[in-house]
Design a protein around this motif. Structure first.
Motif, PDB file in Angstrom:
ATOM      1  N   ARG A 180      37.846  44.855  42.300  1.00  0.00           N
ATOM      2  CA  ARG A 180      39.287  44.836  42.551  1.00  0.00           C
ATOM      3  C   ARG A 180      39.682  45.462  43.881  1.00  0.00           C
ATOM      4  O   ARG A 180      39.167  46.487  44.274  1.00  0.00           O
ATOM      5  CB  ARG A 180      40.012  45.610  41.451  1.00  0.00           C
ATOM      6  N   THR A 181      40.668  44.824  44.483  1.00  0.00           N
ATOM      7  CA  THR A 181      41.286  45.383  45.681  1.00  0.00           C
ATOM      8  C   THR A 181      42.330  46.413  45.248  1.00  0.00           C
ATOM      9  O   THR A 181      42.740  46.429  44.075  1.00  0.00           O
ATOM     10  CB  THR A 181      41.999  44.279  46.486  1.00  0.00           C
ATOM     11  N   PRO A 182      42.795  47.250  46.171  1.00  0.00           N
ATOM     12  CA  PRO A 182      43.881  48.185  45.816  1.00  0.00           C
ATOM     13  C   PRO A 182      45.125  47.462  45.287  1.00  0.00           C
ATOM     14  O   PRO A 182      45.773  47.937  44.358  1.00  0.00           O
ATOM     15  CB  PRO A 182      44.173  48.911  47.136  1.00  0.00           C
ATOM     16  N   GLU A 183      45.431  46.312  45.870  1.00  0.00           N
ATOM     17  CA  GLU A 183      46.593  45.533  45.392  1.00  0.00           C
ATOM     18  C   GLU A 183      46.366  45.026  43.968  1.00  0.00           C
ATOM     19  O   GLU A 183      47.294  45.017  43.148  1.00  0.00           O
ATOM     20  CB  GLU A 183      46.869  44.347  46.326  1.00  0.00           C
ATOM     21  N   GLY A 184      45.149  44.609  43.676  1.00  0.00           N
ATOM     22  CA  GLY A 184      44.813  44.156  42.329  1.00  0.00           C
ATOM     23  C   GLY A 184      44.896  45.295  41.325  1.00  0.00           C
ATOM     24  O   GLY A 184      45.372  45.112  40.201  1.00  0.00           O
ATOM     25  N   ARG A 185      44.430  46.485  41.716  1.00  0.00           N
ATOM     26  CA  ARG A 185      44.521  47.653  40.830  1.00  0.00           C
ATOM     27  C   ARG A 185      45.973  48.004  40.536  1.00  0.00           C
ATOM     28  O   ARG A 185      46.333  48.322  39.405  1.00  0.00           O
ATOM     29  CB  ARG A 185      43.815  48.857  41.459  1.00  0.00           C
ATOM     30  N   GLU A 186      46.796  47.917  41.571  1.00  0.00           N
ATOM     31  CA  GLU A 186      48.219  48.216  41.419  1.00  0.00           C
ATOM     32  C   GLU A 186      48.886  47.229  40.463  1.00  0.00           C
ATOM     33  O   GLU A 186      49.618  47.618  39.550  1.00  0.00           O
ATOM     34  CB  GLU A 186      48.866  48.154  42.806  1.00  0.00           C
ATOM     35  N   ALA A 187      48.587  45.950  40.625  1.00  0.00           N
ATOM     36  CA  ALA A 187      49.191  44.908  39.785  1.00  0.00           C
ATOM     37  C   ALA A 187      48.735  45.030  38.337  1.00  0.00           C
ATOM     38  O   ALA A 187      49.553  44.964  37.407  1.00  0.00           O
ATOM     39  CB  ALA A 187      48.846  43.523  40.337  1.00  0.00           C
ATOM     40  N   THR A 188      47.433  45.193  38.128  1.00  0.00           N
ATOM     41  CA  THR A 188      46.929  45.281  36.753  1.00  0.00           C
ATOM     42  C   THR A 188      47.364  46.578  36.076  1.00  0.00           C
ATOM     43  O   THR A 188      47.565  46.596  34.872  1.00  0.00           O
ATOM     44  CB  THR A 188      45.389  45.140  36.707  1.00  0.00           C
TER      45      THR A 188
ATOM     46  N   SER B 160      51.430  36.672  40.425  1.00  0.00           N
ATOM     47  CA  SER B 160      50.496  35.820  39.692  1.00  0.00           C
ATOM     48  C   SER B 160      49.182  35.683  40.457  1.00  0.00           C
ATOM     49  O   SER B 160      48.095  35.758  39.877  1.00  0.00           O
ATOM     50  CB  SER B 160      51.127  34.446  39.455  1.00  0.00           C
ATOM     51  N   GLN B 161      49.256  35.522  41.764  1.00  0.00           N
ATOM     52  CA  GLN B 161      48.055  35.401  42.593  1.00  0.00           C
ATOM     53  C   GLN B 161      47.236  36.695  42.584  1.00  0.00           C
ATOM     54  O   GLN B 161      46.005  36.658  42.523  1.00  0.00           O
ATOM     55  CB  GLN B 161      48.429  35.005  44.018  1.00  0.00           C
ATOM     56  N   ARG B 162      47.922  37.836  42.645  1.00  0.00           N
ATOM     57  CA  ARG B 162      47.217  39.127  42.599  1.00  0.00           C
ATOM     58  C   ARG B 162      46.484  39.305  41.273  1.00  0.00           C
ATOM     59  O   ARG B 162      45.341  39.761  41.247  1.00  0.00           O
ATOM     60  CB  ARG B 162      48.192  40.295  42.787  1.00  0.00           C
TER      61      ARG B 162
ATOM     62  N   ALA C 272      43.427  36.983  41.190  1.00  0.00           N
ATOM     63  CA  ALA C 272      42.347  37.492  42.042  1.00  0.00           C
ATOM     64  C   ALA C 272      41.707  38.745  41.444  1.00  0.00           C
ATOM     65  O   ALA C 272      40.511  38.987  41.633  1.00  0.00           O
ATOM     66  CB  ALA C 272      42.886  37.794  43.442  1.00  0.00           C
ATOM     67  N   ALA C 273      42.493  39.523  40.702  1.00  0.00           N
ATOM     68  CA  ALA C 273      41.992  40.767  40.102  1.00  0.00           C
ATOM     69  C   ALA C 273      41.238  40.535  38.798  1.00  0.00           C
ATOM     70  O   ALA C 273      40.671  41.474  38.243  1.00  0.00           O
ATOM     71  CB  ALA C 273      43.155  41.734  39.868  1.00  0.00           C
ATOM     72  N   GLY C 274      41.246  39.313  38.302  1.00  0.00           N
ATOM     73  CA  GLY C 274      40.545  39.030  37.058  1.00  0.00           C
ATOM     74  C   GLY C 274      41.259  39.570  35.829  1.00  0.00           C
ATOM     75  O   GLY C 274      40.627  39.964  34.850  1.00  0.00           O
ATOM     76  N   TRP C 275      42.581  39.545  35.855  1.00  0.00           N
ATOM     77  CA  TRP C 275      43.376  40.112  34.765  1.00  0.00           C
ATOM     78  C   TRP C 275      43.082  39.447  33.420  1.00  0.00           C
ATOM     79  O   TRP C 275      42.921  40.118  32.407  1.00  0.00           O
ATOM     80  CB  TRP C 275      44.857  40.012  35.107  1.00  0.00           C
ATOM     81  N   GLN C 276      42.991  38.123  33.392  1.00  0.00           N
ATOM     82  CA  GLN C 276      42.726  37.431  32.126  1.00  0.00           C
ATOM     83  C   GLN C 276      41.344  37.779  31.585  1.00  0.00           C
ATOM     84  O   GLN C 276      41.161  37.957  30.380  1.00  0.00           O
ATOM     85  CB  GLN C 276      42.881  35.907  32.292  1.00  0.00           C
TER      86      GLN C 276
ATOM     87  N   GLU D 245      39.789  40.591  32.140  1.00  0.00           N
ATOM     88  CA  GLU D 245      39.895  41.973  31.654  1.00  0.00           C
ATOM     89  C   GLU D 245      40.500  41.998  30.249  1.00  0.00           C
ATOM     90  O   GLU D 245      39.985  42.695  29.364  1.00  0.00           O
ATOM     91  CB  GLU D 245      40.742  42.829  32.583  1.00  0.00           C
ATOM     92  N   LEU D 246      41.562  41.247  30.052  1.00  0.00           N
ATOM     93  CA  LEU D 246      42.196  41.213  28.726  1.00  0.00           C
ATOM     94  C   LEU D 246      41.230  40.713  27.660  1.00  0.00           C
ATOM     95  O   LEU D 246      41.130  41.296  26.572  1.00  0.00           O
ATOM     96  CB  LEU D 246      43.434  40.310  28.736  1.00  0.00           C
ATOM     97  N   ALA D 247      40.505  39.653  27.973  1.00  0.00           N
ATOM     98  CA  ALA D 247      39.551  39.096  27.008  1.00  0.00           C
ATOM     99  C   ALA D 247      38.434  40.100  26.723  1.00  0.00           C
ATOM    100  O   ALA D 247      38.042  40.295  25.568  1.00  0.00           O
ATOM    101  CB  ALA D 247      38.968  37.787  27.534  1.00  0.00           C
ATOM    102  N   GLY D 248      37.923  40.750  27.741  1.00  0.00           N
ATOM    103  CA  GLY D 248      36.868  41.751  27.555  1.00  0.00           C
ATOM    104  C   GLY D 248      37.347  42.956  26.773  1.00  0.00           C
ATOM    105  O   GLY D 248      36.631  43.479  25.906  1.00  0.00           O
ATOM    106  N   TRP D 249      38.567  43.386  27.048  1.00  0.00           N
ATOM    107  CA  TRP D 249      39.146  44.528  26.337  1.00  0.00           C
ATOM    108  C   TRP D 249      39.293  44.200  24.847  1.00  0.00           C
ATOM    109  O   TRP D 249      38.907  44.986  23.992  1.00  0.00           O
ATOM    110  CB  TRP D 249      40.497  44.896  26.951  1.00  0.00           C
ATOM    111  N   ARG D 250      39.810  43.009  24.560  1.00  0.00           N
ATOM    112  CA  ARG D 250      39.972  42.599  23.150  1.00  0.00           C
ATOM    113  C   ARG D 250      38.619  42.512  22.443  1.00  0.00           C
ATOM    114  O   ARG D 250      38.489  42.913  21.290  1.00  0.00           O
ATOM    115  CB  ARG D 250      40.684  41.251  23.069  1.00  0.00           C
TER     116      ARG D 250
END
Length: 186
Positions: free
Chosen positions: A124-132, A156-158, A161-165, A167-172
């Protein structure tokens, strides 16, 4: 019951202060007991739920300088002891080890889920960390975009790029695996 034992593996000069501050901050998470500082580099706490266990582990992984062990056992004391012994002396930063009473394969599965999550977090980039971080805090995409003063499309783009979906699937997945393991220890 769940427990986490974590060891700071970074290069901070004032590591004792960082470890104390981290213990205090993690103790404020919902469902997390008070983190005890054990020596200069180690912290440990019992945790009430699988989701709080995952949230705490993700917070430690996000920092990047912690080795983490999760213990799952019938009592707090057993879970803490299992987490401590599972961590071992040579644990590496970003590594999550899991000990589940009489469930070696389940422990490997949980550790595998966190291995994938650690990989996502490390990219993750700093922007991705901030968004997630905002999304994890309960904001929806529109609210998070407004908070960051960016468009909904940029948000949405951030997140993409951060792999939010992912992360959610892995967390679940990690939560479900911990729930199953806990049920089998009783």
């Amino acid at each position: 019951m769940f427990a986490i034992h974590a060891r700071y593996r970074g290069r901070e000069r004032r590591r004792a202060e960082l470890v104390r501050n981290s213990a205090q901050a993690l103790s404020t998470l919902p469902g997390v007991g008070e983190f005890s500082v054990l020596g200069v580099e180690d912290i440990a706490a019992t945790i009430d739920t699988p989701s709080a266990t995952c949230d705490t582990t993700m917070a430690l992984l996000s920092h990047g300088d912690w080795a983490v062990a999760i213990g799952v056992a019938p009592t707090d004391e057993q879970a803490l002891n299992l987490a401590r012994t599972t961590l071992g002396a040579h644990a590496r930063a970003g590594q999550v080890k899991v000990g589940i009473r009489r469930q070696k394969e389940a422990a490997q599965d949980v550790a595998g889920a966190f291995l994938m999550l650690a990989h996502i977090l490390a990219k993750r980039t700093p922007e991705g960390r901030e968004a997630t971080s905002l999304m994890r805090s309960g904001y929806n995409q529109n609210e998070a975009a407004a908070e960051l003063e960016i468009s909904k499309q940029a948000m949405s783009q951030r997140l993409q790029a951060a792999g939010w979906q992912a992360e959610l699937a892995g967390w679940r997945l990690a939560v479900r695996l911990l729930e199953q393991a806990d049920a089998k220890t009783k």
